[in-house]
Design a protein around this motif. Structure first.
Motif, mmCIF file in Angstrom:
data_model
loop_
_atom_site.group_PDB
_atom_site.id
_atom_site.type_symbol
_atom_site.label_atom_id
_atom_site.label_comp_id
_atom_site.label_asym_id
_atom_site.label_seq_id
_atom_site.Cartn_x
_atom_site.Cartn_y
_atom_site.Cartn_z
ATOM 1 N N LEU A 1 0.820 -1.208 0.000
ATOM 2 C CA LEU A 1 0.000 0.000 0.000
ATOM 3 C C LEU A 1 0.856 1.262 0.000
ATOM 4 O O LEU A 1 0.517 2.256 -0.651
ATOM 5 C CB LEU A 1 -0.933 -0.005 1.216
ATOM 6 C CG LEU A 1 -1.992 -1.120 1.239
ATOM 7 C CD1 LEU A 1 -2.817 -1.036 2.520
ATOM 8 C CD2 LEU A 1 -2.893 -1.041 0.022
ATOM 9 N N PHE B 1 0.145 3.563 -3.372
ATOM 10 C CA PHE B 1 -0.666 4.759 -3.121
ATOM 11 C C PHE B 1 0.178 6.006 -2.935
ATOM 12 O O PHE B 1 -0.323 7.116 -3.101
ATOM 13 C CB PHE B 1 -1.557 4.552 -1.902
ATOM 14 C CG PHE B 1 -2.741 3.669 -2.185
ATOM 15 C CD1 PHE B 1 -3.797 4.117 -2.943
ATOM 16 C CD2 PHE B 1 -2.792 2.371 -1.710
ATOM 17 C CE1 PHE B 1 -4.879 3.299 -3.220
ATOM 18 C CE2 PHE B 1 -3.873 1.545 -1.981
ATOM 19 C CZ PHE B 1 -4.915 2.013 -2.738
ATOM 20 N N ARG B 2 1.442 5.853 -2.600
ATOM 21 C CA ARG B 2 2.277 7.033 -2.387
ATOM 22 C C ARG B 2 3.042 7.428 -3.642
ATOM 23 O O ARG B 2 3.255 8.627 -3.883
ATOM 24 C CB ARG B 2 3.251 6.789 -1.233
ATOM 25 C CG ARG B 2 4.222 7.953 -0.993
ATOM 26 C CD ARG B 2 5.058 7.733 0.249
ATOM 27 N NE ARG B 2 4.255 7.772 1.454
ATOM 28 C CZ ARG B 2 4.750 7.670 2.678
ATOM 29 N NH1 ARG B 2 6.041 7.494 2.853
ATOM 30 N NH2 ARG B 2 3.952 7.705 3.723
ATOM 31 N N THR C 1 2.596 6.067 -7.065
ATOM 32 C CA THR C 1 2.060 5.885 -8.418
ATOM 33 C C THR C 1 1.899 7.210 -9.145
ATOM 34 O O THR C 1 2.143 7.312 -10.346
ATOM 35 C CB THR C 1 0.705 5.156 -8.356
ATOM 36 O OG1 THR C 1 0.904 3.858 -7.798
ATOM 37 C CG2 THR C 1 0.107 4.997 -9.751
#
Length: 364
Positions: free
Chosen positions: A40, A44-45, A47
């Motif tokens: 995660l 999520f950080r 991309t």
């Protein structure tokens, strides 16, 4: 990206239903939690922005190590973790690195599966899935970043357009007032010197000052009027923003037509677009609104037609004050306005104004 969490079902089910010692179960749960945290964090950080190479390297190394250790320690049910590793590579790594990183992760998964005595069919299926999902995520990554760049570019274009309009007004006011105020200053000084000895000549200079001041006021009003003139480009941008904010799908052309009527005709169409979109948002309950421009050849000459349609409740009642005033505004420039129900559902408004010249086409 969160949809890939479905592959956690196999390891979670294995933890819950396979007989192991308490220590092994706790270690497996902690390892799985750490693996998911790494996944995660990566997707999520990083991309949507340039990654921190050191942080990405540490997270990816830890994620790959946990996938290998958990698959070897707990069996074939945990091989699905390598799908997450491929997703992380595709979502974060640059395309040239992902091109060899995804096959490398797949190879590590195959070797790990063979070391864990996994069924060859399972290893083969997961290998295909790792490659497909990994490279699919490279496309998603590129799409996300392109979308972000597009939003930033639109914001920059809007800011540049606003700055350009401010500069235009500043230039107009400078050109208009610079000459007039200089002339007023000179005539005021001249009238002051003439006043004691030549009062009649001084009075003439004062009358000239009054005339120059009045003309400067007219020029400023005209400049401000031009600055505030309604344009189709501005109303299209405003319509797109209003419809999107109201949750209505906006099918609008990307730009105003290349060939436009004179200023009065364009202003009439801009008001028509503004009124139509306002009615769609306030009264129609529509889910989609379409705006189109078309050149109509008539016996009276070419006309530019604005058509606004929605799929809302429609209506054929009496025209309100807004449509009545709009029809008068369009008629004042030699155009006509049609409004009414569009088929079984929806409402349609069409405004046509004369073109001063021959249309040459519209942007696609």
């Amino acid at each position: 990206m969160g949809v890939w969490l479905v592959f956690l079902a196999a390891p979670v089910n294995d933890l819950l239903h396979t007989e192991r010692g308490t220590a092994a179960t706790v270690l497996g749960a902690l390892g799985l939690a750490a693996f998911v945290a790494c996944y995660l964090t990566l997707v999520f950080r990083y991309t949507s922005k340039a990654p921190d190479r050191r942080a990405v390297g540490v997270s990816f190394t830890l994620q790959l190590t946990l996938a290998v250790v958990l698959a070897l320690g707990f069996g074939a049910h945990w091989l699905g973790l390598f799908v997450y590793v491929s997703v992380s590579v595709g979502a974060v790594a640059p395309p040239r690195h992902a091109a060899w990183g995804i096959p490398a992760v797949t190879a590590v998964m195959a070797l790990t599966g063979l070391g864990a005595d996994s069924p060859p069919g399972l290893v083969g299926n997961l290998a295909v899935l790792d490659v497909l999902v990994g490279f699919a995520m490279t496309g998603v990554r590129q799409l996300v970043r392109t979308t972000i760049q597009l939003r930033e570019a639109r914001a920059t274009v809007a800011q540049l357009a606003a700055n350009e309009e401010r500069l235009r007004l500043a230039r107009d006011l400078h050109d208009l007032l610079g000459h007039s105020l200089s002339l007023i200053t000179l005539k005021s000084e001249l009238a002051g010197r003439m006043l004691p000895d030549h009062p009649e000549t001084a009075a003439k200079q004062v009358a000239d000052i009054e005339q120059v001041g009045r003309q400067a006021l007219v020029d400023v009003r005209e400049a401000v009027s031009g600055y505030r003139r309604r344009t189709l480009a501005g109303e299209l941008a405003g319509a797109r923003t209003v419809l999107t904010a109201a949750g209505i799908e906006a099918d609008l052309p990307p730009a105003a037509p290349e060939t436009l009527p004179d200023e009065e005709g364009e202003a009439a169409l801009a008001w028509a677009l503004r009124e139509a979109v306002t009615n769609v948002v306030r009264h129609s309950g529509a889910r989609r609104c379409t705006v189109a421009f078309t050149v109509r050849r008539t016996l009276a000459g070419p006309r530019l037609e604005l058509r606004v349609e929605d799929d809302g409740r429609g209506g054929a009642g009496a025209a309100g004050n807004g449509l009545t005033g709009l029809a008068e505004r369009v008629a004042a420039v030699g155009g006509e306005l049609d409004a009414g129900a569009a088929g079984r559902r929806g409402f349609r408004l069409a405004a046509r104004v004369p073109l001063s010249g021959t249309a040459v086409g519209f942007p696609s």
